[in-house]
Design an enzyme around this catalytic site. Structure first.
Site, PDB file in Angstrom:
ATOM      1  N   THR A   5      -8.358  -7.623  26.112  1.00 28.91           N
ATOM      2  CA  THR A   5      -8.770  -7.071  24.993  1.00 28.91           C
ATOM      3  C   THR A   5     -10.130  -7.901  24.743  1.00 28.91           C
ATOM      4  O   THR A   5     -10.345  -8.835  25.132  1.00 28.91           O
ATOM      5  CB  THR A   5      -7.874  -6.933  23.914  1.00 28.91           C
ATOM      6  OG1 THR A   5      -7.589  -8.276  23.568  1.00 28.91           O
ATOM      7  CG2 THR A   5      -6.460  -6.343  24.149  1.00 28.91           C
ATOM      8  N   LYS A  56     -13.348 -13.509  25.321  1.00 28.97           N
ATOM      9  CA  LYS A  56     -14.235 -14.764  25.136  1.00 28.97           C
ATOM     10  C   LYS A  56     -13.806 -15.296  23.729  1.00 28.97           C
ATOM     11  O   LYS A  56     -14.364 -16.558  23.630  1.00 28.97           O
ATOM     12  CB  LYS A  56     -15.642 -14.399  25.324  1.00 28.97           C
ATOM     13  CG  LYS A  56     -15.966 -13.862  26.634  1.00 28.97           C
ATOM     14  CD  LYS A  56     -17.528 -13.659  26.723  1.00 28.97           C
ATOM     15  CE  LYS A  56     -17.836 -12.177  26.218  1.00 28.97           C
ATOM     16  NZ  LYS A  56     -17.335 -11.057  27.200  1.00 28.97           N
ATOM     17  N   GLU A 115     -12.213 -16.875  34.011  1.00 26.26           N
ATOM     18  CA  GLU A 115     -13.299 -16.870  34.735  1.00 26.26           C
ATOM     19  C   GLU A 115     -14.231 -15.703  34.455  1.00 26.26           C
ATOM     20  O   GLU A 115     -15.361 -15.905  34.491  1.00 26.26           O
ATOM     21  CB  GLU A 115     -12.849 -16.600  36.317  1.00 26.26           C
ATOM     22  CG  GLU A 115     -13.994 -16.546  37.245  1.00 26.26           C
ATOM     23  CD  GLU A 115     -14.920 -17.728  37.431  1.00 26.26           C
ATOM     24  OE1 GLU A 115     -15.950 -17.859  36.871  1.00 26.26           O
ATOM     25  OE2 GLU A 115     -14.341 -18.757  37.813  1.00 26.26           O
ATOM     26  N   VAL A 160     -17.398 -15.394  31.646  1.00 28.58           N
ATOM     27  CA  VAL A 160     -19.038 -15.485  31.888  1.00 28.58           C
ATOM     28  C   VAL A 160     -19.173 -14.915  33.388  1.00 28.58           C
ATOM     29  O   VAL A 160     -18.640 -15.536  34.019  1.00 28.58           O
ATOM     30  CB  VAL A 160     -19.470 -16.985  31.852  1.00 28.58           C
ATOM     31  CG1 VAL A 160     -21.036 -16.984  32.537  1.00 28.58           C
ATOM     32  CG2 VAL A 160     -19.180 -17.500  30.566  1.00 28.58           C
ATOM     33  N   ALA A 175     -18.491 -11.831  34.484  1.00 27.55           N
ATOM     34  CA  ALA A 175     -17.522 -10.897  34.915  1.00 27.55           C
ATOM     35  C   ALA A 175     -16.593 -11.561  36.228  1.00 27.55           C
ATOM     36  O   ALA A 175     -15.968 -12.383  36.045  1.00 27.55           O
ATOM     37  CB  ALA A 175     -18.096  -9.482  35.403  1.00 27.55           C
ATOM     38  N   LEU A 213     -18.093 -12.859  38.840  1.00 23.58           N
ATOM     39  CA  LEU A 213     -18.734 -13.762  39.649  1.00 23.58           C
ATOM     40  C   LEU A 213     -17.946 -15.354  39.436  1.00 23.58           C
ATOM     41  O   LEU A 213     -17.532 -15.550  38.261  1.00 23.58           O
ATOM     42  CB  LEU A 213     -20.010 -14.045  39.011  1.00 23.58           C
ATOM     43  CG  LEU A 213     -21.218 -12.857  39.177  1.00 23.58           C
ATOM     44  CD1 LEU A 213     -22.631 -13.245  38.430  1.00 23.58           C
ATOM     45  CD2 LEU A 213     -21.367 -12.824  40.691  1.00 23.58           C
ATOM     46  N   GLY A 255     -19.679   1.801  29.904  1.00 24.78           N
ATOM     47  CA  GLY A 255     -18.723   0.528  29.797  1.00 24.78           C
ATOM     48  C   GLY A 255     -19.359  -0.709  30.066  1.00 24.78           C
ATOM     49  O   GLY A 255     -18.579  -1.769  30.289  1.00 24.78           O
ATOM     50  N   ASP A 274     -22.684 -12.267  22.308  1.00 24.87           N
ATOM     51  CA  ASP A 274     -22.020 -12.165  23.362  1.00 24.87           C
ATOM     52  C   ASP A 274     -22.598 -13.402  24.297  1.00 24.87           C
ATOM     53  O   ASP A 274     -21.660 -14.058  24.791  1.00 24.87           O
ATOM     54  CB  ASP A 274     -21.857 -10.742  24.152  1.00 24.87           C
ATOM     55  CG  ASP A 274     -21.077 -10.889  25.468  1.00 24.87           C
ATOM     56  OD1 ASP A 274     -19.962 -11.083  25.249  1.00 24.87           O
ATOM     57  OD2 ASP A 274     -21.482 -10.367  26.615  1.00 24.87           O
ATOM     58  N   LYS A 298     -20.823 -16.919  25.743  1.00 24.28           N
ATOM     59  CA  LYS A 298     -20.766 -17.115  27.330  1.00 24.28           C
ATOM     60  C   LYS A 298     -21.508 -18.592  27.362  1.00 24.28           C
ATOM     61  O   LYS A 298     -20.994 -19.489  28.231  1.00 24.28           O
ATOM     62  CB  LYS A 298     -21.644 -16.147  27.961  1.00 24.28           C
ATOM     63  CG  LYS A 298     -20.872 -14.969  28.238  1.00 24.28           C
ATOM     64  CD  LYS A 298     -21.534 -13.866  29.067  1.00 24.28           C
ATOM     65  CE  LYS A 298     -20.619 -12.468  28.776  1.00 24.28           C
ATOM     66  NZ  LYS A 298     -21.554 -11.318  29.557  1.00 24.28           N
TER      67      LYS A 298
END
Length: 816
Positions: free
Chosen positions: A556, A580, A607, A610, A612, A614, A665, A679, A683
Site C-alpha cells: 500500500t 515509502k 528495496e 527507490v 522499483a 532496480l 499504473g 515522491d 526517494k
C-alpha cells in the site's frame, strides 16, 4: 509367545476392533498371542469426568454414564452375532450396573478417593477386554480372558501404582506356562494391590502392562499397535512435515516419551530394556507400514544426530532463590524431599553455577500445591530473608531436542538456540545432561508450536525453509506479487529450497487467513469471504498464529499501515514494503525501525522504495558496508515523471500524457504525489539516509513546475482539468527545452550536505539525456567512484517490476 497391545483409538469402535482382530488372527498362526487392550477410545476420560461430576453432586454424571453404556452396547451389537449377543450383553450390563452403583455412591458421599477413582477407571479396560475376548470366541478362535489384576501386583499408591516385579513376574510366568490357549486377552492399565484393591498404572499404563508381561516371559519382541506410524520426529499434529523414525534406541525413545511423545508411555521401556526385548510400534490402520523399531542398537543408523523433537505443555517453573543459598549445603535435599512428600513429579531441573537459584519444571496442575509446600518448608529462611518465597511462572512448555549421538557433534545447541532466537522465542531456562542426549528449554506455551516447527525445519528440513507471508494490499502491485509467488512456487522449492506461502491477505475492506497457506488460484474469492479489515485485528491475528519465519508485506501507500511496522518488528516479524512513508518520514522513526530490525533480528527491507525492481538500495548498502562513502548523488528517480516527459511533445498534450501514466499504473493513486516532486523527495531522502546521513525530507528544496491552482485540487479529475487549463505553461517549458536541444527531466541531487529536486533542462552530453520510457537512473559519486560515477539504470516504475522487487526482498530473507 507373541505379546501385542492395542491402544484406545485402535479399539474405539466395532469397525476399528475388526482391524485388530485381523491382526491378531494373523499373528496367532505363527505362535500363541497375548493381547493387551486399552479401554475404548475416550472412555477413560468419560469415566473420570463422570466420577468427578458425581463427587461434586453434579447429576451430569448420569448422562456421561449413559454415553459409556451406549458405546459398549453398540460395540457388542456391531461385533457379536445376534445369536450370541444375549450372554455378552448381560455380562456387560452387570458390569455397567456396578459402575453405576459406584458413581451413585460418589454422588451421595460427595467425595472421590484415589482408591475409588482407580476402581471406576478400571471399568474401561475390564469391559473392552471382555468384549474382544468374547468376539474372538464367537468367531471360532481359541481365546481366553486373563485378568491383569490377578497377575500384576502393586503397592497401594492409587493412580500410579508401583509394581512388585518379583511377585508379578512369577505370577505371569506360571500362568502362561500352564495356559495352552492360542489367544489370551488382557486388560491393560489395571493391576491389584497386595491387599486386594484395584490399582492403575498411570495414564498410558496399557503400554506398561504389555511391557511387564513381555519382560516376565522374556519374549524376543513386543508390538504396540496405535493410530500412527510409530514415533515421529515431532508431534505430527503440530508439525505437518514430521516423519516416523524407523529405528531408534531405547534411550532416545525414553527421552522423547518423557517429553511428550504421546505414542509411547515412558515407563514402558523400563521392564524390557534390561531384557533386550525389541519394541515395535505399528499402525493399526496401516499394518504394512514399518512403524518404529526400538532397540539397544538400531538396525540402521542415521547420519542425523538429532532423532526427534518433543514438548510438554502446561508447565510451571518453580524457582527457589536467595543469597542464603550460596555455599550452604542441604537446600537442594530439602527442596526435593518436600516435592517428593507431595507426590509431585519433577520434569525439569536446572541450577545456576552460583548456587543462587534452583528451577524446577512441574505440571501446572500441581504448581499451587508445590509452591505452598516449598514456602512452608523454608518459612524460617524466608522470614530471615535468606531466601525468597518460591516464584511460580505459569503458562510454559518444555521443548526437548533428543539424540543419542548429539555428544559427538559440535554446535547443535548453538543451532537450536539461534534458530529459536531468530523467531523471537524467549527461553526461560535451559537444561542439558552430561550424557548430551537431550537439550531442553522452557518457553512460553504460546510459542510451543512455532518452536517445534522452527527446530524441525532446522534439524530435519535443512533443504527447505518455509516462509509465511502476510500481505496487505492486493491492488495492481499486490495482484502481480501474488501471481509471481504462485507461478514461481515450484521453482523456489526446487532450486532455492524455499517454500513460500501466503498465510494472510488483506485489502482496505476485508482480510482472510489460512494457517496452512491460502490457495492462490482463487485468492480473490477467499478474500471476498473474509472478515472486515481492521489494522489492529490484522496484527493481532498474525501474532496469534505465531508462525515461524513470518514476513509482513505492505503493498500500500498508507500512512496508517506504515505506522504498524514497529509492532511487527518487535515481534520478530520481518517487514517488506514498497510503501515509502516509513523510510522517508521522520528520521527518528526511520532510525527506530532500523534499530528494531537489528535488535529483534527481523529484516526491514524496502528495496522497491527507490527504483522499483532496480537493485539501488541494496547496492548502496553494500558500498557503505564495505567502507565506501557517498559524497554526491544525481538521479532521475520517478519512472512516472520520466514516462510523462518522454512522451510529452507537440503532438501529445501534457494532461493527456498524465492521464495515460495514471491509467497504466505508473503514478501513485494520487498523481500530485509524483508531479509535485513529493515522491522523488521521499526517494532521495531514503538514499541520503542509507548513505549514512541524518537527513529530513523537509531539508530537500523543491523547484515545482506546477501552478498553485494545480496543487490546490482535491481530486484526480479536477487535477487533470487544471493541467489542461495550464497547457500553455507546459507547452512553453517544452518549447524552451526543444529550442536549446535539451530534454526535460525531473532530477534529484545531493552534494555537500544539500539536496534539491526539480525540473531541469538536460543537454545531449548528459547521461540523463537518453533516458527513455519509464526508466530510472542513479549516479553515485563516492571515495571509490570519484571521476566516473557508479551508474544504476533500468525500469523504475510499473506494477510488474515493483512486484518483482518485493519478491526479491522476500527471497533475500529466505536465503539469510
Amino acid at each position: 509367545m507373541n505379546v501385542i497391545k492395542f491402544g484406545g483409538t485402535s479399539v474405539a469402535n466395532a469397525q476399528n476392533i475388526s482391524r485388530c482382530l485381523d491382526i491378531i488372527k494373523e499373528k496367532k498362526e505363527k505362535e500363541p498371542v497375548i493381547v493387551v487392550v486399552s479401554a475404548l477410545g475416550g472412555v477413560t476420560d468419560l469415566l473420570l469426568s463422570a466420577a468427578v461430576s458425581a463427587s461434586q453432586k453434579n447429576e451430569d454424571y448420569k448422562a456421561v454414564l449413559q454415553q459409556v453404556e451406549t458405546r459398549h452396547i453398540d460395540t457388542i451389537k456391531g461385533l457379536v452375532p445376534v445369536t450370541g449377543q444375549s450372554s455378552v450383553l448381560s455380562h456387560a450390563k452387570r458390569e455397567l450396573n456396578r459402575l453405576e452403583t459406584l458413581l451413585d455412591g460418589c454422588y451421595l458421599l460427595g467425595e472421590l478417593s484415589e482408591r475409588t477413582k482407580d476402581l471406576i477407571l478400571s471399568f474401561g479396560e475390564v469391559l473392552s477386554s471382555y468384549i474382544i475376548s468374547e468376539v474372538l470366541k464367537a468367531q471360532g478362535e481359541d481365546a481366553a480372558l486373563a485378568d491383569s489384576r490377578e497377575l500384576i501386583k502393586t503397592n497401594s499408591r492409587f493412580g500410579k501404582a508401583v509394581v512388585n516385579f518379583e511377585v508379578t513376574n512369577t505370577l505371569i510366568f506360571n500362568y502362561f506356562e500352564a495356559d495352552n490357549h492360542s489367544i489370551n486377552v488382557m486388560p491393560g492399565f489395571i493391576a491389584q494391590s497386595a491387599d486386594g484393591y484395584t490399582t492403575t498404572l498411570g495414564r498410558g499404563g496399557s503400554d506398561y502392562t504389555a511391557a511387564i508381561v513381555a519382560a516376565a516371559l522374556e519374549v524376543p519382541s513386543l508390538e504396540i499397535w496405535t493410530d500412527v506410524n510409530g514415533i515421529y520426529t515431532a508431534n505430527p499434529k503440530l508439525v505437518k512435515q514430521a516423519e516416523p523414525i524407523p529405528y531408534i534406541t531405547f534411550e532416545e525413545a525414553m527421552e522423547l516419551s518423557h517429553f511428550g511423545a504421546k505414542v509411547l508411555y515412558a515407563p514402558t521401556i523400563q521392564p524390557i530394556l534390561n531384557k533386550d526385548i525389541t519394541l515395535h510400534i505399528k499402525n493399526t490402520f496401516e499394518p504394512t507400514a514399518h512403524g518404529s523399531t526400538v532397540s539397544k542398537v538400531p538396525e540402521v543408523k542415521s547420519s542425523n544426530p538429532i532423532r526427534g523433537i518433543s514438548n510438554v505443555d502446561d508447565i510451571t517453573l518453580i524457582t527457589l532463590e536467595g543469597p542464603g543459598m550460596v555455599g550452604v549445603a542441604g537446600f537442594s535435599k530439602r527442596l526435593f524431599e518436600v516435592i517428593s512428600k507431595e507426590n509431585i513429579n519433577v520434569i525439569f531441573i536446572t541450577q545456576a553455577s552460583s548456587e543462587h537459584s534452583i528451577c524446577l519444571g512441574i505440571l501446572e496442575a500441581e504448581a499451587h500445591k508445590a509452591k505452598a509446600a516449598i514456602d512452608t518448608e523454608f518459612n524460617f529462611e524466608i522470614q530471615q530473608q535468606k531466601i525468597y518465597p518460591a516464584i511460580a511462572e505459569y503458562g510454559l512448555s518444555i521443548i526437548a531436542v533428543v539424540g543419542e549421538n548429539m555428544k559427538n557433534h559440535q554446535g547443535l545447541s548453538g543451532r537450536m538456540f539461534s534458530s529459536l532466537g531468530r523467531n523471537n522465542i524467549n527461553i526461560r531456562a535451559i537444561a542439558q545432561g552430561a550424557s548430551e542426549r537431550n537439550i531442553s528449554a522452557v518457553i512460553d506455551k504460546k510459542d510451543a508450536k512455532k518452536a517445534l516447527n522452527t527446530l524441525h525445519e532446522t534439524f530435519f528440513e535443512e533443504a527447505v525453509v518455509q516462509l509465511n507471508l502476510f500481505v496487505m494490499g492486493v491492488g495492481n502491485v499486490g495482484d502481480r506479487f501474488i501471481s509471481q509467488i504462485h507461478n514461481q512456487s515450484q521453482f523456489l522449492r526446487d532450486n532455492l529450497h524455499l517454500n513460500v506461502r501466503i498465510a494472510g491477505l488483506a485489502n482496505s475492506r476485508q482480510m482472510f487467513f489460512d494457517e496452512e497457506g491460502i490457495e492462490l488460484e482463487n485468492y480473490k474469492q477467499q478474500l471476498s469471504n473474509g472478515v472486515a479489515t481492521d489494522a489492529h485485528s490484522f496484527i493481532s491475528k498474525i501474532k496469534a498464529l505465531n508462525l515461524r519465519n513470518s514476513i509482513f508485506v505492505d503493498n500500500t501507500a498508507s500512512h496508517d499501515v506504515a505506522a504498524t511496522y514497529a509492532d511487527f518488528l518487535r515481534n520478530s516479524i520481518a517487514v517488506v514494503t514498497c510503501n515509502k512513508v516509513a523510510a522517508s518520514g521522520e528520521y527518528e522513526n526511520y532510525k527506530l525501525l532500523k534499530n528494531l530490525s537489528r535488535r529483534y533480528n527481523a529484516p526491514f527491507l524496502f528495496e522497491t522504495n527507490v527504483g522499483a525492481g532496480l537493485p539501488i538500495i541494496d547496492t548502496l548498502k553494500n558500498l557503505v558496508a564495505s567502507g565506501d562513502r557517498v559524497h554526491k548523488i544525481q538521479a532521475v528517480l520517478s519512472g512516472s515523471l520520466n514516462f510523462i516527459f518522454n512522451n510529452f511533445n507537440e503532438s501529445n498534450a501534457f494532461a493527456d500524457v498524465v492521464k495515460q501514466a495514471m491509467a497504466e499504473g505508473y503514478t501513485e493513486p494520487d498523481p500530485k504525489i509524483d508531479l509535485s516532486g513529493i515522491d522523488v523527495k521521499r526517494k532521495l531522502v531514503i538514499l541520503i539516509r542509507e548513505s549514512g546521513y541524518d537527513f529530513e525530507i523537509d531539508d530537500i528544496a523543491t523547484v515545482s513546475f506546477l501552478s498553485d491552482a494545480c496543487m490546490a485540487t482535491t481530486n484526480n479529475d479536477d487535477f487533470v482539468q487544471s493541467l489542461k487549463d495550464n497547457a500553455a505553461h507546459f507547452n512553453a517549458l517544452y518549447a524552451k527545452a526543444s529550442a536549446q536541444g535539451d530534454r526535460l527531466k525531473f532530477v534529484a541531487s545531493f552534494e555537500n550536505g544539500k539536496a534539491n529536486v526539480g525540473l531541469q533542462f538536460i543537454p545531449q552530453s548528459h547521461p540523463f539525456y537518453n533516458l527513455e520510457g519509464k526508466d530510472n537512473i542513479v549516479l553515485f559519486y563516492t571515495d571509490r567512484y570519484k571521476d566516473q560515477p557508479l551508474i544504476i539504470k533500468g525500469a523504475g516504475a510499473g506494477a510488474d517490476v515493483t512486484a518483482s522487487g518485493i519478491f526479491a526482498d522476500v527471497i533475500r530473507i529466505g536465503n539469510r
